[in-house]
Design an enzyme around this catalytic site. Structure first.
Site, PDB file in Angstrom:
ATOM      1  N   HIS A 217      23.329  26.680  34.540  1.00 36.56           N
ATOM      2  CA  HIS A 217      23.475  26.020  35.845  1.00 36.56           C
ATOM      3  C   HIS A 217      24.938  25.677  36.139  1.00 36.56           C
ATOM      4  O   HIS A 217      25.226  24.721  36.865  1.00 36.56           O
ATOM      5  CB  HIS A 217      22.625  24.745  35.929  1.00 36.56           C
ATOM      6  CG  HIS A 217      21.173  24.963  35.654  1.00 36.56           C
ATOM      7  ND1 HIS A 217      20.254  25.298  36.628  1.00 36.56           N
ATOM      8  CD2 HIS A 217      20.473  24.920  34.485  1.00 36.56           C
ATOM      9  CE1 HIS A 217      19.059  25.441  36.081  1.00 36.56           C
ATOM     10  NE2 HIS A 217      19.165  25.223  34.780  1.00 36.56           N
TER      11      HIS A 217
ATOM     12  N   SER B 164      49.648  38.680  43.959  1.00 31.34           N
ATOM     13  CA  SER B 164      49.858  38.032  45.250  1.00 31.34           C
ATOM     14  C   SER B 164      51.155  38.506  45.877  1.00 31.34           C
ATOM     15  O   SER B 164      52.149  38.749  45.182  1.00 31.34           O
ATOM     16  CB  SER B 164      49.889  36.512  45.072  1.00 31.34           C
ATOM     17  OG  SER B 164      50.234  35.878  46.282  1.00 31.34           O
TER      18      SER B 164
END
Length: 461
Positions: A186, A316
């Protein structure tokens, strides 16, 4: 541009002088200027295997002369050698039975075969319909070419790529069996796990997909050839389909057979639906694996950073020094495309109205694209990412030692509720699990040391 005149039942039409196709191919080229998705060359090679086998079968059955058989086989072998790739210009957006591509192959084979006969002084001539397409219909040849092409590409491209990536994960699994890390469910902390155990899950996903692929591809060995127009086998000898399958098998090394029910073979593509379902299953596993890896490698300073992966290129255009998990991103996009293709294949395969499915080219295009994307994606992911996975043990140990879920090991000794109190107290007051356990009075320091051992928790049996 220099042209020659070709004709069909619609009349005469100009064809480029340097191209081997005929009138029907030229009409299709003009009538369907749709998209850039050309009929995959592997489908053409599948057709060449079929036309070659058909010539041999027709000759064996006394329906084709020695000279014509030899000429057709010669032309087909040239296609299979990749010598004639630029003579197949049609797109997949054509008739749904693939008739134009069948005729494209018939016309090119007849052109090359006639050159062969002329060169050898023969007075025979090869007709694209009467000789190359003898005992056949587009309705049984296109699905046959589909199956021949698909089986070959699964065997030669997809399965090797899948095997290589699985082997890499097996090596990493064995290499990292001694590294204990925190498990997560989870997206929350869970009980410990070995890094090798986590990777073993990835490895077994691929192993299971190999098994599924091996099973589903068996059905692709069934060929529609012999069914001709509607499955009855009109204009073909009763043994024609079986003999063609025999010759295709001899030339490819694969155990193709003529389908026992041609009515099914022409109108249903459930074998391909099953095959692509396996491709989708593989895509879902690759999506999960790639996501796990990029999450585990997130950072480098503010992420999980439990593993490092190769730095392949700048990430980037504005942030200097940034490096991204580009191989994972590539593989997840491949997975999404394959899932989309599965929807297309499923819908298209459901459209078998009466005796014929007329969505064959788009079924073929999407299935082959999925095979190529998965194969190429796994190969480059393996080479540029998976092989270079390395653990960052300092971070792994820090997370393990900070985890409150180690408290699970206390359940058998003090019970679930008391163990939960210890975990909540530690979290609320900023204590270590050991400090909270001792302060609670439920365990002594020696008991804690005896019962909370991550190495025992990863191999409890």
């Amino acid at each position: 541009m220099s042209v020659r005149i070709e004709h069909d039942t619609f009349g005469e039409i100009e064809v480029p002088e340097d191209k081997y196709w005929g009138a029907q191919t030229e009409r299709s080229k003009r009538n369907f200027p749709v998209g850039k998705e050309h009929m995959p060359i592997q489908v053409i090679y599948g057709f060449a295997q079929l036309k070659r086998g058909a010539a041999l079968a027709n000759h064996e059955l006394g329906k084709l002369s020695d000279e014509k058989k030899n000429a057709i086989v010669y032309a087909c072998d040239r296609i299979l050698n990749g010598e004639l790739d630029n003579h197949f210009p049609l797109v997949i957006w054509q008739t749904g039975s693939g008739t134009q591509s069948n005729m494209n192959v018939n016309e090119v084979v007849s052109y090359v075969a006639n050159e062969y006969l002329k060169k050898h002084g023969s007075k025979e001539t090869i007709h694209p319909n009467d000789d190359v397409n003898k005992s056949q219909s587009s309705n049984d040849t296109f699905p046959t070419a589909m199956h021949v092409a698909l089986f070959h590409e699964v065997e030669t491209k997809l399965e090797p790529a899948l095997n290589h990536l699985r082997q890499t994960f097996k090596e990493k699994e064995d290499q990292y069996q001694s590294i204990i890390k925190i498990g997560r469910t989870h997206l929350q902390d869970a009980t410990p796990i070995k890094l090798g155990q986590e990777i073993s899950g990835w490895r077994y996903m691929l192993e299971k997909c190999e098994q599924l692929l091996s099973e589903s591809k068996k059905h692709i060995l069934n060929l529609a050839i012999g069914g001709t127009a509607v499955g009855t086998g009109i204009n073909a000898h009763p043994e024609f389909g079986h003999k063609v399958a025999k010759y295709i098998s001899q030339n490819t090394g694969y155990a193709f057979v003529s389908s026992e029910n041609k009515f099914h073979a022409l109108t249903s593509h459930d074998e391909i639906v099953q095959l692509h379902g396996t491709l989708k299953a593989l895509a879902t596993d690759l999506m999960k694996i790639a996501n796990d890896i990029r999450w585990l490698a997130s950072g480098p300073r503010a992420g999980l950073a439990e593993i490092s992966i190769p730095e392949n290129e700048p990430g980037s255009s504005i942030m200097p020094g940034k490096v991204n998990p580009t191989q994972c991103e590539m593989l997840t996009m491949v997975a999404v495309q394959v899932m989309g293709n599965d929807t297309t294949v499923g819908i298209a395969s459901s459209q078998g109205n009466f005796e014929l499915n007329v969505f064959k080219p788009v079924i073929m295009h999407n299935t082959l694209q999925s095979i190529y994307l998965l194969a190429d994606g796994m190969n480059t992911f393996n080479k540029n990412c998976a092989i270079g996975i390395q653990p960052i043990e300092e971070n792994i140990n820090n997370y393990l030692n900070q985890s409150l879920m180690l408290v699970t090991a206390l359940n058998p000794h003090i019970g679930y509720e008391k163990a939960a109190q210890i975990a909540k107290k530690a979290h609320k007051e900023g204590l270590t699990l050991k400090e909270s356990a001792i302060e609670s009075g439920y365990v002594t320091e020696s008991q804690f040391e005896e019962w909370i051992k991550p190495e025992d928790m990863v191999d409890p049996h």
